[in-house]
Design a protein around this motif. Structure first.
Motif, PDB file in Angstrom:
ATOM      1  N   GLY A  27      16.754  31.893  54.202  1.00 30.85           N
ATOM      2  CA  GLY A  27      15.993  32.388  53.061  1.00 30.85           C
ATOM      3  C   GLY A  27      15.333  31.253  52.301  1.00 30.85           C
ATOM      4  N   LEU A  28      14.586  31.634  51.283  1.00 30.59           N
ATOM      5  CA  LEU A  28      13.679  30.718  50.591  1.00 30.59           C
ATOM      6  C   LEU A  28      14.142  30.397  49.176  1.00 30.59           C
ATOM      7  N   THR A  29      14.101  29.128  48.831  1.00 35.59           N
ATOM      8  CA  THR A  29      14.314  28.696  47.450  1.00 35.59           C
ATOM      9  C   THR A  29      12.987  28.808  46.708  1.00 35.59           C
ATOM     10  N   VAL A  30      13.033  29.477  45.552  1.00 32.20           N
ATOM     11  CA  VAL A  30      11.815  29.831  44.840  1.00 32.20           C
ATOM     12  C   VAL A  30      11.789  29.204  43.452  1.00 32.20           C
ATOM     13  N   TRP A  31      10.659  28.612  43.120  1.00 33.61           N
ATOM     14  CA  TRP A  31      10.382  28.191  41.753  1.00 33.61           C
ATOM     15  C   TRP A  31       9.685  29.377  41.081  1.00 33.61           C
ATOM     16  N   GLU A  32      10.411  30.049  40.222  1.00 27.66           N
ATOM     17  CA  GLU A  32       9.903  31.263  39.618  1.00 27.66           C
ATOM     18  C   GLU A  32       8.732  30.959  38.678  1.00 27.66           C
ATOM     19  N   PRO A  33       7.828  31.925  38.519  1.00 35.00           N
ATOM     20  CA  PRO A  33       6.733  31.695  37.573  1.00 35.00           C
ATOM     21  C   PRO A  33       7.252  31.585  36.147  1.00 35.00           C
ATOM     22  N   GLY A  34       6.448  31.002  35.287  1.00 35.06           N
ATOM     23  CA  GLY A  34       6.793  30.984  33.879  1.00 35.06           C
ATOM     24  C   GLY A  34       6.734  32.391  33.304  1.00 35.06           C
ATOM     25  N   GLY A  35       7.092  32.502  32.049  1.00 33.54           N
ATOM     26  CA  GLY A  35       7.136  33.815  31.411  1.00 33.54           C
ATOM     27  C   GLY A  35       6.140  33.958  30.284  1.00 33.54           C
ATOM     28  N   LEU A  36       5.855  35.209  29.953  1.00 37.09           N
ATOM     29  CA  LEU A  36       5.133  35.562  28.737  1.00 37.09           C
ATOM     30  C   LEU A  36       6.144  36.139  27.765  1.00 37.09           C
ATOM     31  N   TYR A  37       6.112  35.664  26.521  1.00 34.48           N
ATOM     32  CA  TYR A  37       7.121  36.033  25.536  1.00 34.48           C
ATOM     33  C   TYR A  37       6.469  36.465  24.229  1.00 34.48           C
ATOM     34  N   VAL A  38       7.200  37.283  23.481  1.00 29.54           N
ATOM     35  CA  VAL A  38       6.759  37.731  22.164  1.00 29.54           C
ATOM     36  C   VAL A  38       7.795  37.276  21.143  1.00 29.54           C
ATOM     37  N   PRO A  39       7.402  36.480  20.144  1.00 24.52           N
ATOM     38  CA  PRO A  39       8.367  36.040  19.128  1.00 24.52           C
ATOM     39  C   PRO A  39       8.719  37.166  18.171  1.00 24.52           C
ATOM     40  N   LYS A  40       9.843  37.028  17.518  1.00 24.74           N
ATOM     41  CA  LYS A  40      10.254  38.053  16.555  1.00 24.74           C
ATOM     42  C   LYS A  40       9.324  38.115  15.346  1.00 24.74           C
ATOM     43  N   SER A  41       8.545  37.065  15.153  1.00 22.94           N
ATOM     44  CA  SER A  41       7.604  37.066  14.031  1.00 22.94           C
ATOM     45  C   SER A  41       6.416  37.992  14.274  1.00 22.94           C
ATOM     46  N   THR A  42       6.233  38.454  15.514  1.00 26.66           N
ATOM     47  CA  THR A  42       5.158  39.403  15.816  1.00 26.66           C
ATOM     48  C   THR A  42       5.687  40.813  15.564  1.00 26.66           C
ATOM     49  N   THR A  43       5.076  41.516  14.634  1.00 22.53           N
ATOM     50  CA  THR A  43       5.572  42.829  14.243  1.00 22.53           C
ATOM     51  C   THR A  43       4.417  43.820  14.098  1.00 22.53           C
ATOM     52  N   GLY A  44       4.775  45.074  13.891  1.00 24.89           N
ATOM     53  CA  GLY A  44       3.797  46.113  13.576  1.00 24.89           C
ATOM     54  C   GLY A  44       2.752  46.307  14.648  1.00 24.89           C
ATOM     55  N   ALA A  45       1.496  46.445  14.216  1.00 21.33           N
ATOM     56  CA  ALA A  45       0.400  46.691  15.150  1.00 21.33           C
ATOM     57  C   ALA A  45       0.221  45.522  16.117  1.00 21.33           C
ATOM     58  N   LYS A  46       0.479  44.308  15.644  1.00 23.37           N
ATOM     59  CA  LYS A  46       0.345  43.145  16.522  1.00 23.37           C
ATOM     60  C   LYS A  46       1.386  43.188  17.645  1.00 23.37           C
ATOM     61  N   LEU A  47       2.578  43.652  17.357  1.00 17.98           N
ATOM     62  CA  LEU A  47       3.609  43.773  18.387  1.00 17.98           C
ATOM     63  C   LEU A  47       3.180  44.779  19.451  1.00 17.98           C
ATOM     64  N   ASP A  48       2.676  45.910  19.016  1.00 16.73           N
ATOM     65  CA  ASP A  48       2.211  46.919  19.975  1.00 16.73           C
ATOM     66  C   ASP A  48       1.075  46.361  20.831  1.00 16.73           C
ATOM     67  N   ALA A  49       0.150  45.651  20.202  1.00 18.89           N
ATOM     68  CA  ALA A  49      -0.984  45.084  20.931  1.00 18.89           C
ATOM     69  C   ALA A  49      -0.526  43.981  21.885  1.00 18.89           C
ATOM     70  N   ALA A  50       0.429  43.159  21.453  1.00 20.23           N
ATOM     71  CA  ALA A  50       0.952  42.091  22.301  1.00 20.23           C
ATOM     72  C   ALA A  50       1.608  42.673  23.549  1.00 20.23           C
ATOM     73  N   ARG A  51       2.382  43.725  23.373  1.00 17.24           N
ATOM     74  CA  ARG A  51       3.019  44.374  24.518  1.00 17.24           C
ATOM     75  C   ARG A  51       1.974  44.958  25.459  1.00 17.24           C
ATOM     76  N   GLN A  52       0.905  45.508  24.891  1.00 20.54           N
ATOM     77  CA  GLN A  52      -0.153  46.092  25.714  1.00 20.54           C
ATOM     78  C   GLN A  52      -0.843  45.004  26.541  1.00 20.54           C
TER      79      GLN A  52
END
Length: 438
Positions: free
Chosen positions: A310-335
């Motif tokens: 089998g293969l050893t994999v270097w996984e891709p980086g991630g996309l993250y949302v900080p807790k400071s993102t709230t409300g409409a911005k949180l919904d838009a960030a998730r979208q």
């Protein structure tokens, strides 16, 4: 033990030409909303291909969503960029969405304290389980994949294999038998390029799937100082494989002085048959030897048991949302994140730059135009015969591994001594991190 080859190889001119906004606040980049529009800030590092891919994604997303506008911020790479990310998280001044490493560096962000879980998002069931492990803390998933995976293994010249009637090996014994036939034919069996010292680590690091197949809890025990390279037979073999190819005189004559691109040219020209390497270099091969790229294939570093290949994999980086993102911005960030990991988002990323491997999202397929060596990785993912590299599973990473592996790979130091020296190296680093058990 971390390898960041793309950073090491980024051209200074490209990096200088990229937009650098190292410590801008969100407000300085127009994130105050216009009437009826939610504006989302998106922070990425300033490496040229990263910015190009981000721009392509943002342009497509904004065109489809008139009520949401994503604006890109950039930060430096390396340690300076790491500090900016941690500082902005700590002060509540982080962008609404940001890209960052997965694995041990993700854990250093204190995700349970600083990030918003994404467990309830519609794409979670389509993510590769191996990737999920690298963005999970406290039983919750905090990240979505940002790009494609990268493999560590053996780039090989298929024309040489065809001429000599060789088969892709699934065991180390078969690999070494192939090397003997290749040497007899007057071709360098294994290319190494130790002038670029980081490349010397690849055999050791790419062998981790074989270590985990033999001892599944190695990463956990290694982190807790309950398992070591020198005293764990499967892990010691990673260093032994490096010694094996040197002792058998299977290396190119200029292995000590050759640089990466010289090694890749030896492989492309058929003067070398194998190059232990990470698959991000396939893009370099395609650029420098376009007429030979179809001759280059890829296979996982063979272990001792063909059934566990089998293969050893270097996984891709991630996309993250900080807790400071709230409300409409949180919904838009998730979208926005949902769009990035969609088939359309994957296709956009593949068009912006050559993928370094398969995507880790079900339904995101590699385009037919990718080089054969990248396509060769897909069967390992399809059969779930992959393991994340150790650096994604453990925060313990010794800083001098590449110097140690140069010595072992050059015959200056024996494998057992190299493994023991590396155990000393990681001890210092683990103690600096304040890990228990050290």
């Amino acid at each position: 033990m971390s390898i960041r080859p793309s950073r090491r190889l980024a051209l200074a001119a490209l990096a200088a030409g990229a937009l650098v906004l190292s410590a801008c606040s969100a407000g300085s980049l127009g994130t105050s909303d216009e009437e009826g529009t939610t504006t989302v800030s998106y922070l990425v590092d300033n490496e040229a291909s990263t910015v190009k891919t981000a721009e392509a994604l943002v342009s497509a997303f904004n065109a489809k969503n008139s009520s949401i506008q994503v604006k890109i911020e950039t930060r430096p790479q390396g340690g300076e960029g790491d500090n900016i990310v941690k500082t902005r998280l700590a002060t509540g001044d982080m962008a609404d969405v940001f890209g960052y490493n997965s694995g041990s560096l993700f854990q250093a962000l204190k995700p349970e304290q600083n990030l918003t879980p994404l467990d309830d998002q519609p794409y979670v069931g389509d993510l590769d389980p191996a990737f999920k492990v690298t963005v999970t803390a406290g039983g919750k998933l905090y990240g979505a994949p940002n790009g494609a995976a990268m493999g560590g293994g053996i780039l090989y010249n298929k024309a040489v294999y065809t001429k000599l009637g060789l088969q892709v090996p699934k065991t180390w014994a078969d690999f070494m038998a192939n090397n003997a036939k290749i040497k007899a034919a007057g071709v360098a069996p294994v290319v190494q390029a130790y002038q670029d010292t980081w490349t010397s680590q690849v055999i050791v690091l790419a062998d981790y799937h074989n270590v985990a197949a033999d001892q599944p809890d190695f990463a956990e025990k290694f982190t807790a100082n309950q398992a070591k390279f020198a005293t764990t037979p499967a892990a010691l073999r990673s260093f032994q494989r490096l010694q094996d190819v040197h002792d058998a005189k299977y290396l190119n004559k200029d292995f000590a002085s050759a640089k990466l691109e010289q090694g890749l040219k030896l492989l492309a020209d058929g003067k070398g048959a194998h190059f232990p390497m990470l698959t991000f270099t396939v893009a370099t091969l395609a650029a420098n030897s376009p007429d030979k790229i179809d001759d280059i294939g890829f296979f996982a570093l063979p272990g001792d048991d063909a059934a566990k290949n089998g293969l050893t994999v270097w996984e891709p980086g991630g996309l993250y949302v900080p807790k400071s993102t709230t409300g409409a911005k949180l919904d838009a960030a998730r979208q926005f994140i949902t769009f990035v990991v969609s088939k359309e988002g994957c296709d956009i990323m593949a068009g912006a730059s050559t993928p370094s491997g398969p995507f880790v999202v079900k339904g995101c397929d590699l385009p037919d135009t990718v080089p054969a060596a990248i396509k060769d990785m897909q069967p390992y993912f399809d059969s779930k015969a992959t393991s994340p590299a150790l650096e994604f599973l453990s925060p313990v990473k010794g800083p001098t591994l590449e110097q140690i592996t140069v010595e072992v790979g050059s015959g200056i130091r024996k494998a057992a001594d190299g493994a023991a020296l590396y155990d000393q190296d990681v001890k210092k680093q683990a103690q600096q991190l304040g890990l228990s058990g050290w």
